[in-house]
Design a protein around this motif. Structure first.
Motif, mmCIF file in Angstrom:
data_model
loop_
_atom_site.group_PDB
_atom_site.id
_atom_site.type_symbol
_atom_site.label_atom_id
_atom_site.label_comp_id
_atom_site.label_asym_id
_atom_site.label_seq_id
_atom_site.Cartn_x
_atom_site.Cartn_y
_atom_site.Cartn_z
ATOM 1 N N ASP A 269 6.247 9.018 -3.209
ATOM 2 C CA ASP A 269 5.939 10.386 -2.776
ATOM 3 C C ASP A 269 5.352 10.391 -1.372
ATOM 4 O O ASP A 269 5.637 11.278 -0.573
ATOM 5 N N LEU A 270 4.521 9.409 -1.093
ATOM 6 C CA LEU A 270 3.846 9.369 0.198
ATOM 7 C C LEU A 270 4.702 8.814 1.324
ATOM 8 O O LEU A 270 4.556 9.219 2.478
ATOM 9 N N PHE A 271 5.586 7.858 1.001
ATOM 10 C CA PHE A 271 6.265 7.119 2.056
ATOM 11 C C PHE A 271 7.788 7.103 1.958
ATOM 12 O O PHE A 271 8.445 6.453 2.762
ATOM 13 N N GLY A 272 8.358 7.828 1.002
ATOM 14 C CA GLY A 272 9.810 7.878 0.878
ATOM 15 C C GLY A 272 10.367 6.631 0.204
ATOM 16 O O GLY A 272 9.647 5.671 -0.090
ATOM 17 N N GLN A 273 11.658 6.638 -0.028
ATOM 18 C CA GLN A 273 12.312 5.570 -0.772
ATOM 19 C C GLN A 273 12.213 4.211 -0.067
ATOM 20 O O GLN A 273 11.766 3.234 -0.650
ATOM 21 N N LYS A 274 12.604 4.152 1.183
ATOM 22 C CA LYS A 274 12.642 2.878 1.905
ATOM 23 C C LYS A 274 11.234 2.305 2.080
ATOM 24 O O LYS A 274 10.970 1.150 1.748
ATOM 25 N N ASP A 275 10.327 3.101 2.628
ATOM 26 C CA ASP A 275 8.973 2.611 2.879
ATOM 27 C C ASP A 275 8.190 2.435 1.581
ATOM 28 O O ASP A 275 7.345 1.544 1.475
ATOM 29 N N GLY A 276 8.470 3.262 0.584
ATOM 30 C CA GLY A 276 7.835 3.086 -0.723
ATOM 31 C C GLY A 276 8.262 1.782 -1.371
ATOM 32 O O GLY A 276 7.445 1.068 -1.958
ATOM 33 N N SER A 277 9.528 1.453 -1.229
ATOM 34 C CA SER A 277 10.041 0.185 -1.753
ATOM 35 C C SER A 277 9.407 -1.001 -1.032
ATOM 36 O O SER A 277 9.041 -1.999 -1.658
ATOM 37 N N ALA A 278 9.257 -0.884 0.279
ATOM 38 C CA ALA A 278 8.600 -1.951 1.053
ATOM 39 C C ALA A 278 7.138 -2.079 0.618
ATOM 40 O O ALA A 278 6.612 -3.201 0.519
ATOM 41 N N ASP A 279 6.490 -0.951 0.350
ATOM 42 C CA ASP A 279 5.102 -0.985 -0.090
ATOM 43 C C ASP A 279 5.004 -1.625 -1.473
ATOM 44 O O ASP A 279 4.060 -2.370 -1.748
ATOM 45 N N GLU A 280 5.965 -1.346 -2.321
ATOM 46 C CA GLU A 280 5.972 -1.975 -3.647
ATOM 47 C C GLU A 280 6.077 -3.492 -3.506
ATOM 48 O O GLU A 280 5.362 -4.240 -4.190
ATOM 49 N N ALA A 281 6.923 -3.947 -2.602
ATOM 50 C CA ALA A 281 7.065 -5.387 -2.364
ATOM 51 C C ALA A 281 5.766 -5.994 -1.844
ATOM 52 O O ALA A 281 5.510 -7.191 -2.038
ATOM 53 N N ALA A 282 4.941 -5.183 -1.197
ATOM 54 C CA ALA A 282 3.649 -5.636 -0.667
ATOM 55 C C ALA A 282 2.510 -5.305 -1.636
ATOM 56 O O ALA A 282 1.352 -5.198 -1.229
ATOM 57 N N ASP A 283 2.843 -5.116 -2.911
ATOM 58 C CA ASP A 283 1.867 -4.816 -3.959
ATOM 59 C C ASP A 283 1.097 -3.527 -3.680
ATOM 60 O O ASP A 283 -0.091 -3.419 -3.977
#
Length: 108
Positions: free
Chosen positions: A77-91
């Motif tokens: 919600d905060l960072f969109g699909q691409k950046d949210g996915s990258a954030d997920e990879a960074a825990d």
């Protein structure tokens, strides 16, 4: 069904600020009035977002969520699909920072 292309792009800083202001207002309401009139009226995302801001693990547990679940829910919600996915990879470090910064706003 039309594709919502906006979900793939990060929301503007203005939209993230709106979300922060909304959560802070809700958190202040809970601090002054308690959860009784709000927990089952607000959406699950709003409720667990406020609970995370307030470090209210009891409400998170009652809602069947962990802090990590909330970060996962909010990252996209905060960072969109691409950046949210990258954030997920960074825990979810970026999302956790966003909540920590928002939490600091409760003191002001």
């Amino acid at each position: 069904m039309a594709i919502d292309w906006d979900q793939f792009y990060p929301p503007s800083e203005e939209k993230r600020d709106q979300k922060r202001r909304d959560l802070l207002a809700r958190a202040r309401t809970i601090k002054s009035k308690g959860w009784d009139d709000y927990q089952y009226v607000w959406s699950t995302g709003e409720t667990v977002g406020v609970a995370l801001l307030l470090n209210d693990d009891a409400v998170l547990a009652e809602m069947g969520e962990t802090q990590r679940d909330v970060l996962s829910r909010w990252a996209y919600d905060l960072f969109g699909q691409k950046d949210g996915s990258a954030d997920e990879a960074a825990d979810f470090a970026r999302t956790a920072d966003w909540f920590a910064n928002a939490r600091a706003g409760l003191a002001s």
